[in-house]
Design an enzyme around this catalytic site. Structure first.
Site, short mmCIF file in Angstrom:
data_model
loop_
_atom_site.label_atom_id
_atom_site.label_comp_id
_atom_site.label_asym_id
_atom_site.label_seq_id
_atom_site.Cartn_x
_atom_site.Cartn_y
_atom_site.Cartn_z
N ARG A 1 21.66 -23.62 27.29
CA ARG A 1 21.76 -22.81 26.08
C ARG A 1 21.54 -23.67 24.83
O ARG A 1 21.52 -24.90 24.91
CB ARG A 1 23.12 -22.10 26.06
CG ARG A 1 23.25 -21.03 27.13
CD ARG A 1 24.65 -20.47 27.20
NE ARG A 1 25.06 -19.90 25.93
CZ ARG A 1 26.32 -19.54 25.65
NH1 ARG A 1 27.27 -19.71 26.56
NH2 ARG A 1 26.62 -19.03 24.48
N GLN B 1 0.87 -1.18 0.00
CA GLN B 1 0.00 0.00 0.00
C GLN B 1 0.91 1.23 0.00
O GLN B 1 1.49 1.58 1.01
CB GLN B 1 -0.92 0.01 1.23
CG GLN B 1 -1.91 1.16 1.23
CD GLN B 1 -2.69 1.28 2.53
OE1 GLN B 1 -2.24 0.82 3.58
NE2 GLN B 1 -3.86 1.90 2.46
N GLY C 1 -6.56 4.50 4.10
CA GLY C 1 -7.61 3.79 4.81
C GLY C 1 -7.55 2.28 4.63
O GLY C 1 -6.84 1.75 3.79
N HIS D 1 26.95 -28.66 40.47
CA HIS D 1 27.23 -27.36 41.09
C HIS D 1 28.23 -26.54 40.28
O HIS D 1 29.29 -27.03 39.89
CB HIS D 1 27.85 -27.52 42.50
CG HIS D 1 27.36 -28.68 43.28
ND1 HIS D 1 26.20 -28.65 44.01
CD2 HIS D 1 27.88 -29.92 43.45
CE1 HIS D 1 26.03 -29.81 44.60
NE2 HIS D 1 27.02 -30.61 44.28
#
Length: 448
Positions: free
Chosen positions: A317, A76, A81, A347
């Site tokens: 990840r 457009q 409109g 840990h």
């Protein structure tokens, strides 16, 4: 099967977003708004897709074409409109279809059921079908004007009388047209208004005046919510998250505090999984049955195996693949690594670019040194290996099945299977020397 063309209007700039990014490319659940719309359109059995672009056309086209094949793109060039925007896709309309479905690219919560309801009305003989909703506060919305049970017009609030403003049945913005009349009706829309724009909503009164069958389908309000600013983006995302959490819990997933958990559009979680509070699922995560995701964990691009335990405070990840019964504990990060069944990284560890066998124990503080400043290198650890705490494993490296790495080691050479490797200086102990050291340090302090 009725053929259907869907026209998605995505030409608006979205100035209220206050962003250089086209409005329809803002994301909820990791997916652009327009892609949420297209996904539901496809589920509703649409055979042809046309997208009308304008502001940021190049970026919008790139996203659309990356997400869906065979989309027809129309631009457009002037903002005149919504009806003018639809007519930008004139070539698609001229091909001829049974149904024409017009939706906005900034309504990401639309569901296929609502679209199918509109199409069902067309199949039942309707020529124009409007999606409507009941508003608790209709301020700002166009009102649906009915007469003798028939929809005869959509009245914008600025044009509504005081009596019409009391109506609570509002225009939801989604429109379905009989393909036989779609183009001719659109071409009859004029711009005799203060803005000199061509309003798509005028199609209702035109069709009604021509004696066509005009109907309205009531849809849930959350289906037609548009996004015009960043707060509305947040609201839409929150509603999407609530839907996702509901669907997962109804399927057998336990979520202890769903309002604190964030899902992406492609998150897959099997029944029997438990999710504790404050967990983030980025793109590309799949979690198998029996797994537990403990609080404050962050997952993206990862596959979590059956009965695995993640966190708390763990990060998975992209490229992470965990087999069954794997444990990734607190303050551990895993990236691009395959970890075998029942292995443990409990840990304070970083494991990257690795392939780890079954029943391996990775001690606290162990890291893989996989980057030399230019390239990433891989480490392979065999089944039943034991890696002592505070070890640095310098890639490229192979550690054989059943091998033992002594705590505190820096390992730079391959370790054969069933071997013990120590990579640290020998300990030196000086008996009773601590008292002499304290006396010397104290004397030095007094001199100052």
């Amino acid at each position: 099967m009725r053929s259907c063309l869907s026209i998605v209007l995505a030409a608006g700039e979205g100035t209220r977003m206050k962003s250089s990014l086209p409005k329809v490319l803002h994301k909820i659940a990791g997916l652009p708004l327009i892609c949420h719309v297209i996904k539901q359109i496809e589920l509703a059995g649409v055979s042809q897709l046309a997208v009308v672009v304008g502001f940021g056309a190049k970026d919008v086209v790139h996203v659309v074409e990356s997400f869906v094949k065979n989309a027809m793109i129309f631009e457009q060039k002037e903002r005149l409109g919504t009806a003018h925007a639809v007519l930008s896709a004139r070539l698609a309309l001229q091909k001829g279809v049974d149904d024409v479905l017009i939706v906005f690219g900034d309504t990401p919560l639309i569901e296929q059921d609502s679209l199918l309801q509109l199409r069902a009305q067309l199949a039942g003989g309707a020529d124009v079908v409007v999606a409507g909703f009941r508003a608790f506060n209709p301020t700002g919305y166009g009102r649906l004007l009915e007469k003798n049970g028939k929809l005869i017009a959509i009245i914008e609030e600025k044009d509504a009388s005081d009596e019409e403003k009391k109506l609570s049945f509002c225009n939801g913005g989604i429109l379905a047209l009989n393909g036989k009349y779609a183009l001719s009706l659109l071409e009859k829309i004029g711009n005799n208004n203060s803005k000199r724009e061509y309003y798509l909503t005028d199609i209702v009164s035109i069709a009604s005046q021509e004696g066509l069958d005009v109907r309205v389908v009531e849809v849930p309000f959350d289906n037609i919510i548009g996004v015009n600013n960043c707060f509305e983006l947040f609201e839409a995302d929150s509603l999407w998250q609530k839907r996702k959490a509901r669907d997962l819990m109804l399927s057998g997933v336990t979520i202890l505090k769903p309002e604190t958990v964030y899902f992406s559009y492609d998150t897959q979680i099997k029944p029997g999984v438990m999710i504790e509070p404050n967990v983030y699922f980025g793109l590309g995560v799949k979690v198998h049955s029996g797994a537990v995701i403990h609080a404050f964990s962050y997952l993206e691009g990862a596959v979590v195996g059956t009965d695995a335990r993640i966190g708390p405070y763990a990060r998975l990840r992209p490229g992470t693949e965990l087999a069954g019964s794997v444990k990734i504990g607190n303050f551990c990060e895993v990236k691009k690594a395959k970890i075998g069944k029942a292995s443990k990284i409990n840990h304070l560890s970083y494991i990257g670019d690795a392939e780890i066998g079954a029943q391996v124990n990775i001690g606290a503080g162990t890291i893989t040194c996989n980057y030399d400043g230019f390239h990433k290198h891989k480490i392979m650890i065999g089944d039943h290996a034991f890696i002592g705490s505070n070890s640095a494993l310098v890639s490229p490296l192979m550690i054989g099945d059943g091998s033992y790495i002594a705590s505190g080691s820096v390992i730079t050479e391959d370790v054969p299977m069933n071997s013990i490797a120590l990579g640290r200086a020998r300990q030196v102990t000086k008996k009773d020397y601590a008292m002499k050291l304290r006396a010397r340090l104290s004397a030095n302090q007094q001199k100052k």
